[in-house]
Design a protein around this motif. Sequence first.
Motif, PDB file in Angstrom:
ATOM      1  N   MET A  58       4.834  65.772  50.151  1.00 15.37           N
ATOM      2  CA  MET A  58       4.217  65.614  48.548  1.00 15.37           C
ATOM      3  C   MET A  58       4.234  64.297  48.555  1.00 15.37           C
ATOM      4  N   ILE A  84      -1.207  69.594  51.154  1.00 15.64           N
ATOM      5  CA  ILE A  84      -0.403  68.400  50.885  1.00 15.64           C
ATOM      6  C   ILE A  84      -2.438  67.465  50.827  1.00 15.64           C
ATOM      7  N   THR A  88      -3.032  65.387  47.868  1.00 20.05           N
ATOM      8  CA  THR A  88      -2.847  64.201  47.898  1.00 20.05           C
ATOM      9  C   THR A  88      -4.374  63.481  48.172  1.00 20.05           C
TER      10      THR A  88
END
Length: 320
Positions: A58, A84, A88
């Motif tokens: 992450m 993730i 992100t």
Amino acid sequence: MSLYRNSAWFLKGLTQFTRNAYVSASKSFVEKDLEPSMAGKTFMITGANSGIGKATAMAIAKKGGMIHMVCRNKDKAEEARAEIVKETGNKEIYVHILDLSETRKVWEFAENFKKKYKTLNVLINNAGCMMTKREVTADGLEKSFASNSLAIYILTKSLIPLLEKSPDPRVVTVSSGGMLVQKLRTGNLQSERGSYDGTMVYAQNKRQQMVMTEQWAKAHTNIHFSAMHPGWVDTPTVASVMPEFHASMRERLRTPEQGADTVVWLAVSDAATAKPSGTFFQDRTMVPAHLPLAWTHSSSLEDQKFMSVMEDLAKKFQPH
């Protein structure tokens, strides 16, 4: 394990491995160490779907790094990948399914990866297993040794040529403070003699990882090798395999993110590669790989013998 080693280790843990110890150490962290963008860099993280591995993935994904998640469980891996990517915005997250206890498949995976991908900047050996009783794999190897030691040997050894072609190559191995109570035992690598204590076997595997890190650093000077202790971390593995420890220490355990901090620092910061290769870290600081007066040092002859045994074992399972 001697009473001295046991006591010294536990006292050290209470003062250095807990959540409070991390908070205290973090006051001296240099913020700009983790500022560089990782766009254009490629990372492989084993055991990346939970705990420290997931927190590491992450953090690096947030910096724009391309990540290869090497995981055993497909559903958990895909779930972690989706999380993730969502958090992100980084879509360059790839899942590879591999059980590190399946020695032949570790070779196959590494060789296939080299054919498919032209670059790998950082290998993070994070996955590990702790057994409650002695189990033997289909290849006839003790499972903890196969997963924690031989798999790391094969994966790293096979990927070194790819790493050497890449700029700023690094290998980070997530070790454990447990290794501080163990001296390298080349004569009983697969716990065939004596009673089986899963916690001590795991600690011995971690000592073996440290020896590998030291030896590879000498042999491959253009790659930065490091091992680290994440502290006592609240992970699914600790909860399931060490329930009593987990229950008694729960309030003092670090979060996976705190456990992952030094992994990320070793993987991305310039400050990390300014430190000598082949060394051991805790909370972004280089620390001794042995307790004082614990008699856990092995001779260079013993270290070389261990590497030779690993090489011979690995070759037995190498595809031709």
